[in-house]
Each structure stands twice: as C-alpha cells, then as structure tokens.
Design an enzyme around this catalytic site. Structure first.
Site, PDB file in Angstrom:
ATOM      1  N   LYS A  15      13.366  56.037 -14.401  1.00 41.32           N
ATOM      2  CA  LYS A  15      12.345  55.544 -15.330  1.00 41.32           C
ATOM      3  C   LYS A  15      11.411  56.699 -15.666  1.00 41.32           C
ATOM      4  CE  LYS A  15       8.808  52.755 -14.064  1.00 41.32           C
ATOM      5  NZ  LYS A  15       7.561  53.357 -14.635  1.00 41.32           N
TER       6      LYS A  15
ATOM      7  N   ASP B 187       9.967  54.149 -20.142  1.00 36.60           N
ATOM      8  CA  ASP B 187       8.964  53.100 -19.917  1.00 36.60           C
ATOM      9  C   ASP B 187       7.866  53.181 -20.987  1.00 36.60           C
ATOM     10  OD1 ASP B 187       7.405  51.155 -18.777  1.00 36.60           O
ATOM     11  OD2 ASP B 187       6.874  52.300 -16.990  1.00 36.60           O
TER      12      ASP B 187
ATOM     13  N   LYS C  37       6.742  50.810 -23.136  1.00 30.16           N
ATOM     14  CA  LYS C  37       5.879  49.626 -23.281  1.00 30.16           C
ATOM     15  C   LYS C  37       5.370  49.461 -24.724  1.00 30.16           C
ATOM     16  CE  LYS C  37       4.243  49.498 -18.467  1.00 30.16           C
ATOM     17  NZ  LYS C  37       4.580  50.831 -17.935  1.00 30.16           N
ATOM     18  N   PHE C  38       6.298  49.326 -25.648  1.00 29.07           N
ATOM     19  CA  PHE C  38       5.930  49.122 -27.053  1.00 29.07           C
ATOM     20  C   PHE C  38       5.086  47.852 -27.190  1.00 29.07           C
ATOM     21  CE2 PHE C  38       9.844  51.649 -27.359  1.00 29.07           C
ATOM     22  CZ  PHE C  38       9.444  52.637 -28.244  1.00 29.07           C
TER      23      PHE C  38
ATOM     24  N   ASP D 167       3.404  46.874 -30.646  1.00 23.57           N
ATOM     25  CA  ASP D 167       2.870  46.814 -32.005  1.00 23.57           C
ATOM     26  C   ASP D 167       3.767  45.926 -32.865  1.00 23.57           C
ATOM     27  OD1 ASP D 167       1.294  47.508 -34.314  1.00 23.57           O
ATOM     28  OD2 ASP D 167       0.816  49.408 -33.329  1.00 23.57           O
TER      29      ASP D 167
ATOM     30  N   GLY E  54       6.625  44.868 -35.677  1.00 24.72           N
ATOM     31  CA  GLY E  54       8.011  45.313 -35.752  1.00 24.72           C
ATOM     32  C   GLY E  54       8.228  46.624 -36.475  1.00 24.72           C
ATOM     33  N   ASN E  55       7.635  46.791 -37.651  1.00 26.09           N
ATOM     34  CA  ASN E  55       7.866  48.000 -38.441  1.00 26.09           C
ATOM     35  C   ASN E  55       7.313  49.245 -37.753  1.00 26.09           C
ATOM     36  OD1 ASN E  55       8.862  49.148 -40.993  1.00 26.09           O
ATOM     37  ND2 ASN E  55       6.720  49.732 -41.262  1.00 26.09           N
TER      38      ASN E  55
END
Length: 262
Positions: A57, A89, A91-92, A94, A96-97
C-alpha cells in the site's frame, strides 16, 4: 466461509482472483503499508519484504523525489519480481469527473500502475463510475476499487449510517468494486457479493500513537472478518528489522486465517 483458493476461482473480479491466488501461493494475507518519503528507501524496504507480502500500500504523493521513471517503474518491477500487487491509498473523495482526472492524469497517473485504489462514499455512486471510466480509458489491465467503510482512527465519522450508505454504493458495480477498507466483515454474500475486507491499524506490539491511530491484534481482526491485514510501522518503525517483522506478521496473519476453519 470460503477459502482464499475457492475465492480465487469464483470471484467476479479478475483483480480479486489474482490477489487471492497470490495469497494462497505465498501463504500471506499481509499488506505492507509503506509511508516512506524517499524513493530509494521505499524501494529498498519493499525489496527486502517483498517475498512475504501479497500487496503493498503506497501513498505516492508523499514521495518527495517522485518521478514516474524513477519511482513507479522500479515499483512495478519489484511487484513482478516478488509476485505482489500494488494498492495506491489515494482515498478519492470528489465528484465523478474530477476523480476521473485525478486517477488517470497529473504527475502520478495512478490508473496506469496501481492494481487497486480506494475511495470515500461521501460524494455518492458517481465516484465509482468516474474511476471505472478512467481505468478503462487508461489501461487494458484489470483494476479494482475499495470503498472506505470504516477507519481505524479515533473519533472517525465513518460508522453507522455512513457505513451502510457506502455499502450501498459498493453494490453499484460488482466487478470494479472488490471490497472495503473496514474493521469487520461487511456481509453481502447472500446477495452474491464476495467483498475483500482489508483492515489497517493492525499491530502485534503497539496500542496506538499520539495522532489518534488505534491498533488491533491480528487474531482480533481476522476473527471479525478481515481478509488482508494492513501493517505499516509495525514492520519498519522504531528501528525494527523489516524482514523479521514481515515474516512474523505473515505467519500471524496466515495462522489466524487457518484458525477460521477449525
């Protein structure tokens, strides 16, 4: 509870199938979490512990001397050499785009090299479709996503209804969403889902740190449904010998897994 071998044969995701195959072959459910800020040190430690792990990771954005050629390419070579997979890792969190561009573009180009990444459910199901589109547009290699259902830090807001809603988002894509970062089993089997549970905050020696991390033992987390234990400073912190500790956690994790079937 199905074995790793059985799951490697039946899982809907090619990423999950490969991961379970590696786990079975190497007798390891250990993911090394390497929060290291220099490329050379990161690669050096990874090369020594590579034989004992199924997954690494990374937090690629903390590597201060990062270059794609100097950091990512040798990272991929080590993954090939020692037969482990790569989990960025990121950790998005936001819309989708935006996550689509964060995943495939910029200096890190995560979709090109990370087998697995992860995302928060806070912005809704669009995050899953955005990331999946980025993966499909970037590479022909399979990619997998983990949703952050629960965290190991003190005072975390990820529990209760938030966790339940995150599970609902995970159900939106059976092939791309392969599981969760969580502290226990997330169910889903009765609906045909076989989610991989990866658990951070696992330690054999420490109970926590000054910044709110809380550690649980290997036996404790595997007993409550963890498939992969994520260990960071327990491997290399406080002057520890990474090889010795990697062997120790590999053995502890595998024994805890075998105890499920007793």
């Amino acid at each position: 509870m199905a074995s790793y071998k059985e799951r490697s044969e039946s899982h809907t995701s090619p990423v999950a199938r490969r991961l379970f195959s590696i786990m079975e072959e190497k007798k390891s459910n250990l993911c090394a979490s390497l929060d290291i800020t220099e490329t050379e040190k990161l690669l050096s430690i990874l090369d020594t512990i590579g034989p004992y792990i199924c997954l690494v990771k990374t937090h690629i954005d903390i590597v201060s001397d990062f270059t794609y050629e100097g950091t990512v390419l040798p990272l991929k070579e080590l993954a090939k050499k020692h037969n482990f997979m790569i989990f960025e890792d990121r950790k998005f969190a936001d819309i989708g785009n935006t996550v689509k561009n964060q995943y495939k573009s910029g200096v890190f180009r995560i979709a090109e090299w990370a087998d697995i990444t992860n995302a928060h459910g806070v912005t809704g199901a669009g995050i899953v479709s955005g990331l999946k589109e980025a993966a499909q547009e970037t590479t022909s290699e399979p990619r997998g996503l983990l949703m952050l259902a629960e965290l190991s830090s003190k005072g975390s807001l990820a529990y209760g209804e938030y966790t339940e809603k995150t599970v609902e988002i995970a159900k939106s894509d059976k092939e791309f969403v392969i599981g969760f970062i969580a502290q226990h089993d997330m169910g889903g089997r009765e609906e045909g889902f076989d989610w991989i549970i990866m658990t951070p905050g696992v330690g054999l020696d420490d109970k926590g740190d000054a910044l709110g991390q809380q550690y649980r033992t290997v036996d404790e987390v595997v007993k409550t449904g963890t498939d992969i234990i994520i260990v960071g400073r327990g491997l290399y912190g406080q002057g520890r010998d990474p090889i010795e500790q990697a062997k120790r956690y590999q053995q502890a994790g595998w024994n805890a897994y075998l105890n499920r079937f007793k």
